[in-house]
Write an enzyme that holds these catalytic residues in place. Structure first.
Site, PDB file in Angstrom:
ATOM      1  N   GLN A 154      -5.894  -1.379  -6.744  1.00  0.00           N
ATOM      2  CA  GLN A 154      -6.437  -0.646  -5.642  1.00  0.00           C
ATOM      3  C   GLN A 154      -7.073   0.750  -6.435  1.00  0.00           C
ATOM      4  O   GLN A 154      -6.574   0.972  -7.560  1.00  0.00           O
ATOM      5  CB  GLN A 154      -5.117  -0.013  -4.871  1.00  0.00           C
ATOM      6  N   SER A 169      -7.497   5.380   0.172  1.00  0.00           N
ATOM      7  CA  SER A 169      -7.827   4.178  -0.559  1.00  0.00           C
ATOM      8  C   SER A 169      -9.151   3.725  -0.425  1.00  0.00           C
ATOM      9  O   SER A 169      -9.792   4.149   0.932  1.00  0.00           O
ATOM     10  CB  SER A 169      -6.898   3.114   0.045  1.00  0.00           C
ATOM     11  N   ASP A 172       0.784  -1.131  -0.023  1.00  0.00           N
ATOM     12  CA  ASP A 172      -0.043  -0.028  -0.050  1.00  0.00           C
ATOM     13  C   ASP A 172       0.799   1.312   0.186  1.00  0.00           C
ATOM     14  O   ASP A 172       0.458   2.257  -0.084  1.00  0.00           O
ATOM     15  CB  ASP A 172      -1.074  -0.054   1.399  1.00  0.00           C
TER      16      ASP A 172
END
Length: 315
Positions: free
Chosen positions: A302, A252, A230
């Site tokens: 993502q 996110s 991430d």
């Protein structure tokens, strides 16, 4: 998946000093067992926006899920949604539901809770090893090895030594240098200031966990990789626009991972990131993490919210 011990010669990169145990294992991903399938996680590093780091929540949720399956299965995918802002002032509770335990595949659902409300939901799927003649993968990009590239800290110091650096950037770089991030990064093909106005939504960097993890359970290496995946990922979508706009709000929305081959998360891996689309105040990013020997270890995707405001002056 085979043991990470068998990967040392294949993946390369050597071990970090063994007297420096990775804080990702000893602290961040070391959950407290409260009851059956109920865990509590604490925080090590909080980003400057004072939200919980999404990679921490993903990694801790995968740790919780992995504790509910047998040793002979390994995670092959996870799919997550960030549903509320995390509070960095209080721990996170992780509730695991044993959705299905099958002969070949098992599914676990994890809910992360703060203040009595879910902030994150995740489903992880585990599989027993199954050989197959159907195999292929893309080729790893050809890039300089990490030993030939400047580390994050050295790169920041190089910028700070530039007498022409604007004060607002100097303040931001000093703030970045002060963060105790448990990840090492070395950027590939670093753009010059003049190139920032014509960048593609693509970036590559070598990455590994700080400290030593060793030849432990492959599940732990996957949990560490979930944390790492991430970091700086969504920012790929902003690269073509950063010279005209600065971030007003960026978080996110969801995060997915697929694990393909065994790896060591404390060895250098190449993170290849690209953004095929952005619009509607959202950005989509895809990523591939490669072992040094050219094996594709995992893939990521993502989508996130990206709200910007015009810069006061051009770079």
């Amino acid at each position: 998946m085979s043991s990470p011990q068998a990967l040392e010669d294949e993946q390369g990169g050597g071990d970090p000093p063994r007297d420096l145990r990775s804080v990702l294992v000893t602290s961040v991903l070391n959950l407290e067992l409260l009851d059956e399938d109920l865990f509590r996680g604490r925080h090590y590093w909080v980003p400057s926006n004072q939200r919980l780091f999404g990679g921490q929540i993903v990694g801790q949720a995968l740790v919780a899920a992995a504790k509910s399956v047998t040793e002979d299965v390994h995670v092959h995918s996870l799919h997550c949604y960030f549903v509320r802002k995390g509070d960095p002032k209080v721990p996170v509770l992780y509730q695991v539901e044993r959705t299905r335990t099958g002969v070949s595949f098992s599914v676990r659902s994890v809910k992360a809770v703060q203040h009595g409300r879910p902030i994150f939901i995740c489903q992880a799927s585990f599989q027993k090893a199954q050989p197959s003649p159907v195999q292929h993968q893309f080729s790893m990009p050809t890039v300089p090895p990490p030993e030939e590239l400047l580390g994050h800290e050295a790169l920041i110091n190089q910028y700070l030594r530039d007498p022409n650096l604007q004060e607002k950037y100097r303040v931001g770089l000093n703030r970045t240098a002060a963060r105790e991030v448990p990840i090492e990064i070395k950027l590939v093909n670093l753009p010059t200031l003049s190139q920032l106005q014509s960048m593609e939504p693509k970036q590559m960097f070598w990455v590994r966990a700080r400290g030593y993890i060793g030849e432990g359970d492959m599940k732990m290496h996957c949990c560490v990789a979930a944390y790492i995946s991430d970091y700086a990922f969504l920012g790929t979508a902003l690269l073509p626009h950063q010279w005209r706009h600065e971030v007003h709000f960026m978080v996110s929305l969801d995060h997915s991972m697929w694990f393909h081959a065994p790896f060591r998360a404390d060895h250098w891996m190449l993170y290849e990131c690209e953004s095929p689309w952005a619009g509607g105040s959202r950005g989509l990013v895809h990523g591939r993490l490669w072992r040094r020997d050219g094996v594709l270890a995992m893939s990521c995707a993502q989508e996130g919210v990206i709200r910007v405001k015009p810069r006061d002056s051009k770079l």
